[in-house]
Design a protein around this motif. Structure first.
Motif, PDB file in Angstrom:
ATOM      1  N   LEU A 301      40.031  70.770  71.374  1.00 33.48           N
ATOM      2  CA  LEU A 301      39.346  69.884  70.429  1.00 33.48           C
ATOM      3  C   LEU A 301      37.859  69.719  70.759  1.00 33.48           C
ATOM      4  CD1 LEU A 301      42.031  67.171  69.573  1.00 33.48           C
ATOM      5  CD2 LEU A 301      41.334  69.165  68.254  1.00 33.48           C
ATOM      6  N   PRO A 302      37.463  69.532  72.043  1.00 31.39           N
ATOM      7  CA  PRO A 302      36.024  69.477  72.332  1.00 31.39           C
ATOM      8  C   PRO A 302      35.282  70.748  71.925  1.00 31.39           C
ATOM      9  CG  PRO A 302      37.243  68.553  74.163  1.00 31.39           C
ATOM     10  CD  PRO A 302      38.256  69.161  73.224  1.00 31.39           C
ATOM     11  N   THR A 303      35.924  71.919  72.125  1.00 33.15           N
ATOM     12  CA  THR A 303      35.302  73.182  71.697  1.00 33.15           C
ATOM     13  C   THR A 303      35.132  73.211  70.185  1.00 33.15           C
ATOM     14  OG1 THR A 303      36.296  74.341  73.574  1.00 33.15           O
ATOM     15  CG2 THR A 303      35.507  75.691  71.754  1.00 33.15           C
ATOM     16  N   LEU A 304      36.167  72.733  69.473  1.00 37.47           N
ATOM     17  CA  LEU A 304      36.089  72.652  68.015  1.00 37.47           C
ATOM     18  C   LEU A 304      34.942  71.740  67.588  1.00 37.47           C
ATOM     19  CD1 LEU A 304      37.216  72.960  65.100  1.00 37.47           C
ATOM     20  CD2 LEU A 304      38.720  71.015  65.602  1.00 37.47           C
ATOM     21  N   PHE A 305      34.845  70.561  68.199  1.00 39.07           N
ATOM     22  CA  PHE A 305      33.799  69.601  67.834  1.00 39.07           C
ATOM     23  C   PHE A 305      32.407  70.169  68.118  1.00 39.07           C
ATOM     24  CE2 PHE A 305      37.156  66.180  68.886  1.00 39.07           C
ATOM     25  CZ  PHE A 305      37.631  66.204  67.589  1.00 39.07           C
ATOM     26  N   SER A 306      32.267  70.852  69.275  1.00 39.58           N
ATOM     27  CA  SER A 306      30.964  71.435  69.636  1.00 39.58           C
ATOM     28  C   SER A 306      30.527  72.499  68.645  1.00 39.58           C
ATOM     29  CB  SER A 306      31.023  72.040  71.048  1.00 39.58           C
ATOM     30  OG  SER A 306      31.190  71.028  72.015  1.00 39.58           O
ATOM     31  N   SER A 307      31.501  73.242  68.104  1.00 36.10           N
ATOM     32  CA  SER A 307      31.184  74.315  67.152  1.00 36.10           C
ATOM     33  C   SER A 307      30.694  73.768  65.818  1.00 36.10           C
ATOM     34  CB  SER A 307      32.410  75.206  66.931  1.00 36.10           C
ATOM     35  OG  SER A 307      33.405  74.516  66.188  1.00 36.10           O
ATOM     36  N   MET A 308      30.867  72.464  65.591  1.00 36.15           N
ATOM     37  CA  MET A 308      30.450  71.836  64.331  1.00 36.15           C
ATOM     38  C   MET A 308      29.017  71.315  64.386  1.00 36.15           C
ATOM     39  SD  MET A 308      33.888  69.597  63.464  1.00 36.15           S
ATOM     40  CE  MET A 308      35.463  70.362  63.071  1.00 36.15           C
ATOM     41  N   GLY A 309      28.321  71.558  65.515  1.00 35.23           N
ATOM     42  CA  GLY A 309      26.935  71.109  65.628  1.00 35.23           C
ATOM     43  C   GLY A 309      26.822  69.621  65.930  1.00 35.23           C
ATOM     44  N   GLY A 310      25.692  69.040  65.522  1.00 31.46           N
ATOM     45  CA  GLY A 310      25.419  67.629  65.818  1.00 31.46           C
ATOM     46  C   GLY A 310      26.474  66.697  65.264  1.00 31.46           C
ATOM     47  N   MET A 311      26.922  66.937  64.045  1.00 33.75           N
ATOM     48  CA  MET A 311      27.950  66.090  63.444  1.00 33.75           C
ATOM     49  C   MET A 311      29.249  66.181  64.238  1.00 33.75           C
ATOM     50  SD  MET A 311      29.089  63.927  61.341  1.00 33.75           S
ATOM     51  CE  MET A 311      27.806  63.778  60.066  1.00 33.75           C
ATOM     52  N   GLY A 312      29.565  67.386  64.706  1.00 44.72           N
ATOM     53  CA  GLY A 312      30.778  67.570  65.496  1.00 44.72           C
ATOM     54  C   GLY A 312      30.738  66.784  66.796  1.00 44.72           C
ATOM     55  N   LEU A 313      29.547  66.697  67.414  1.00 45.83           N
ATOM     56  CA  LEU A 313      29.419  65.931  68.660  1.00 45.83           C
ATOM     57  C   LEU A 313      29.599  64.441  68.399  1.00 45.83           C
ATOM     58  CD1 LEU A 313      26.437  67.839  70.328  1.00 45.83           C
ATOM     59  CD2 LEU A 313      28.846  67.877  71.015  1.00 45.83           C
ATOM     60  N   LEU A 314      29.104  63.971  67.251  1.00 49.69           N
ATOM     61  CA  LEU A 314      29.333  62.565  66.879  1.00 49.69           C
ATOM     62  C   LEU A 314      30.821  62.309  66.637  1.00 49.69           C
ATOM     63  CD1 LEU A 314      26.332  61.864  64.449  1.00 49.69           C
ATOM     64  CD2 LEU A 314      26.688  60.895  66.737  1.00 49.69           C
ATOM     65  N   VAL A 315      31.490  63.284  66.003  1.00 42.84           N
ATOM     66  CA  VAL A 315      32.928  63.176  65.779  1.00 42.84           C
ATOM     67  C   VAL A 315      33.665  63.157  67.122  1.00 42.84           C
ATOM     68  CG1 VAL A 315      34.970  64.382  64.868  1.00 42.84           C
ATOM     69  CG2 VAL A 315      32.876  64.229  63.494  1.00 42.84           C
ATOM     70  N   SER A 316      33.221  64.003  68.056  1.00 40.46           N
ATOM     71  CA  SER A 316      33.826  64.045  69.387  1.00 40.46           C
ATOM     72  C   SER A 316      33.652  62.703  70.106  1.00 40.46           C
ATOM     73  CB  SER A 316      33.183  65.161  70.217  1.00 40.46           C
ATOM     74  OG  SER A 316      33.726  65.193  71.524  1.00 40.46           O
ATOM     75  N   PHE A 317      32.463  62.130  69.994  1.00 39.86           N
ATOM     76  CA  PHE A 317      32.216  60.812  70.606  1.00 39.86           C
ATOM     77  C   PHE A 317      33.144  59.757  70.007  1.00 39.86           C
ATOM     78  CE2 PHE A 317      29.974  56.694  70.271  1.00 39.86           C
ATOM     79  CZ  PHE A 317      29.957  56.355  71.631  1.00 39.86           C
ATOM     80  N   ALA A 318      33.280  59.781  68.676  1.00 43.45           N
ATOM     81  CA  ALA A 318      34.145  58.807  67.998  1.00 43.45           C
ATOM     82  C   ALA A 318      35.603  59.014  68.402  1.00 43.45           C
ATOM     83  CB  ALA A 318      33.992  58.929  66.485  1.00 43.45           C
ATOM     84  N   PHE A 319      36.028  60.288  68.507  1.00 45.93           N
ATOM     85  CA  PHE A 319      37.412  60.601  68.852  1.00 45.93           C
ATOM     86  C   PHE A 319      37.778  60.081  70.237  1.00 45.93           C
ATOM     87  CE2 PHE A 319      40.407  63.661  70.835  1.00 45.93           C
ATOM     88  CZ  PHE A 319      41.515  63.420  70.037  1.00 45.93           C
ATOM     89  N   PHE A 320      36.947  60.396  71.225  1.00 47.28           N
ATOM     90  CA  PHE A 320      37.260  59.959  72.590  1.00 47.28           C
ATOM     91  C   PHE A 320      37.012  58.465  72.790  1.00 47.28           C
ATOM     92  CE2 PHE A 320      36.960  64.564  73.415  1.00 47.28           C
ATOM     93  CZ  PHE A 320      38.171  64.726  74.089  1.00 47.28           C
ATOM     94  N   SER A 321      36.117  57.881  72.009  1.00 47.56           N
ATOM     95  CA  SER A 321      35.947  56.426  72.031  1.00 47.56           C
ATOM     96  C   SER A 321      37.201  55.750  71.480  1.00 47.56           C
ATOM     97  CB  SER A 321      34.730  56.008  71.207  1.00 47.56           C
ATOM     98  OG  SER A 321      33.537  56.513  71.764  1.00 47.56           O
ATOM     99  N   LEU A 322      37.768  56.348  70.431  1.00 53.46           N
ATOM    100  CA  LEU A 322      39.013  55.859  69.839  1.00 53.46           C
ATOM    101  C   LEU A 322      40.132  55.848  70.884  1.00 53.46           C
ATOM    102  CD1 LEU A 322      40.876  55.310  67.255  1.00 53.46           C
ATOM    103  CD2 LEU A 322      41.129  57.790  67.172  1.00 53.46           C
TER     104      LEU A 322
END
Length: 445
Positions: A301-322
């Motif tokens: 999942l982190p690799t997937l989020f990173s591949s989405m660019g800046g928005m993906g990193l924000l999604v990754s932050f939200a996911f792990f914060s969740l």
């Protein structure tokens, strides 16, 4: 000993439901449930899970909360009182075992929660260009564990030492809505990605030919039972902070529905996300089964989020914060079990009891980190496959057989107003223990 009238308490039914749901809603709901579903027939697993939740997990939760609510004291004293003079020592010993279970849960849960927190910060570090820091935060190491585990222990202690109303109830009322908003936001984003529809279909369209498979049924029963955090005394402690005379059945039903709803919508996030990752070229399934859960959550999942660019990193932050929030609400409830015991039976102040418990958890966690390979998985297995089901079996025995008032549970009919009190009493006394023994034997062996 603290009297019932002077005890801290929840100030509203909603506060109790949110706190108890927070205790139940943890990494088991948001991560383990969706991956279990993906490995066990998707929609078929969901159907069986819903059935066994209301056949087994809901009555077990009722038994635990009812004992605490009637006793209006901590789990150790509550079980001792419920067992009467003849079995007083047995009840007291069972309460102590529950405290040991809560401490075991905290010892490994705070380590895992620290991983979630470090991955959330890794996403932020990568977003602002601190790539070396991001790599360190997202890479497993003893040093990272030693730093982030205490952070999470302190976060939980800072809330618990404020008290039931000012700490647990208020923070649950803040964290639970935040968790829901983040979860829905992530679902909306993931469902717009290529490949998500395939995951959604697997999850929501049951293959009824798999519904009768023993492995699927046992997996669903185990997940339903453990997802409600039953068996370590947390729900008993929370139940004791609600005034007697409340409709326990309705409260338990509310908690179960909210917990099940979160698990269900977590599946709407995780399973489509796995298929989005697969669509992007990552290997997610091997021989029809997901690869290791640790790899999925910390690599794929982190690799997937990173591949989405800046928005993906924000999604990754939200996911792990969740995931961090879900872990925190569960940590708070487990901490309250030994804290309540020390306050009421050992006459400690809440502040001293909280920090003493947190200090012991810190020592236990550091011991697990030092001997990670040998102990980490063993402690989790002992707790979830042996101690928790046996404690819940004991709750059923107390309710149905040892209670000093016998099996005359005056408000048990709240569970179902269309069935007789006698039938429901029979269900808790005979059927639930049998179902629980079936789960225990199949999960443990």
């Amino acid at each position: 000993m603290t009297t019932a009238s002077s005890r801290d308490s929840f100030h509203s039914r909603l506060g109790f439901v949110l706190a108890a749901a927070g205790a139940a809603i943890g990494l088991g709901n948001i991560w383990a449930f969706p991956t279990q579903a993906a490995n066990n027939g998707g929609g078929a697993f969901l159907v069986v899970y819903l059935v066994v939740t209301f056949l087994l997990a809901l009555p077990a939760l009722y038994a635990e909360i009812y004992i605490g609510n009637q006793a209006q004291t901590n789990p150790v004293s509550a079980l001792a009182n419920a067992c009467g003079k003849r079995f007083n020592k047995l009840g007291h010993s069972a309460g102590i075992i529950g405290i040991i279970g809560a401490m075991m849960m905290l010892s490994f849960y705070t380590i895992v929660a620290g991983w979630m927190l470090s991955h959330a910060l890794a996403s932020l570090a990568e977003l602002v260009g601190l790539l070396d820091l991001s790599h360190w935060l997202s890479t497993s190491s003893t040093l990272r564990n030693v730093i982030f585990t205490p952070i999470f222990i302190v976060l939980g202690a800072a809330i618990v030492h404020q008290g039931v109303h000012s700490g647990i109830e208020r923070w649950s009322a803040r964290l639970m809505p935040m968790l829901l908003v983040m979860l829905f936001g992530l679902i909306i984003y993931i469902l717009q990605q290529d490949g998500a529809k395939e995951g959604l279909t697997l999850y929501l369209v049951p293959d009824f030919s798999q519904v009768t498979e023993p492995k699927l049924i046992i997996s669903a029963m185990g997940q339903a039972f453990f997802s409600l955090a039953i068996g370590v005394g947390a729900m008993m402690a929370y139940g004791s902070y609600m005034p007697k005379g409340q409709s326990v059945g309705k409260l338990v039903l509310s908690i179960t529905l909210l917990d099940t709803f979160i698990a269900f919508i977590a599946g709407l996030l995780i399973i489509p996300a796995l298929f989005v990752a697969q669509h992007s070229g990552q290997e997610v399934f091997v021989d029809g089964h997901l690869i290791g859960e640790g790899q999925l959550i910390f690599n794929i999942l982190p690799t997937l989020f990173s591949s989405m660019g800046g928005m993906g990193l924000l999604v990754s932050f939200a996911f792990f914060s969740l995931l961090s929030i879900a872990a925190l609400t569960s940590t708070i409830s487990s901490t309250e079990v030994p804290v309540a015991y020390l306050i009421e039976d050992k006459a400690m102040t809440r502040k001293r009891a909280t920090w003493l418990v947190s200090g012991l958890v810190f020592i236990a966690s550091m011991f697990l980190i030092a001997f990670f390979e040998q102990l980490f998985g063993l402690v989790i297995q002992l707790l979830t496959t042996i101690l928790q089901p046996l404690m819940s079996l004991f709750y059923f025995i107390v309710i149905g057989w040892l209670w000093k008032r016998g099996n005359q549970l005056t408000d048990i009919a709240q569970l179902n107003k269309h069935m007789s009190l006698k039938l429901l009493g029979f269900y808790l006394r005979f059927i639930c223990p049998i179902l629980l023994v079936v789960v225990f034997i199949n999960v443990a062996f």
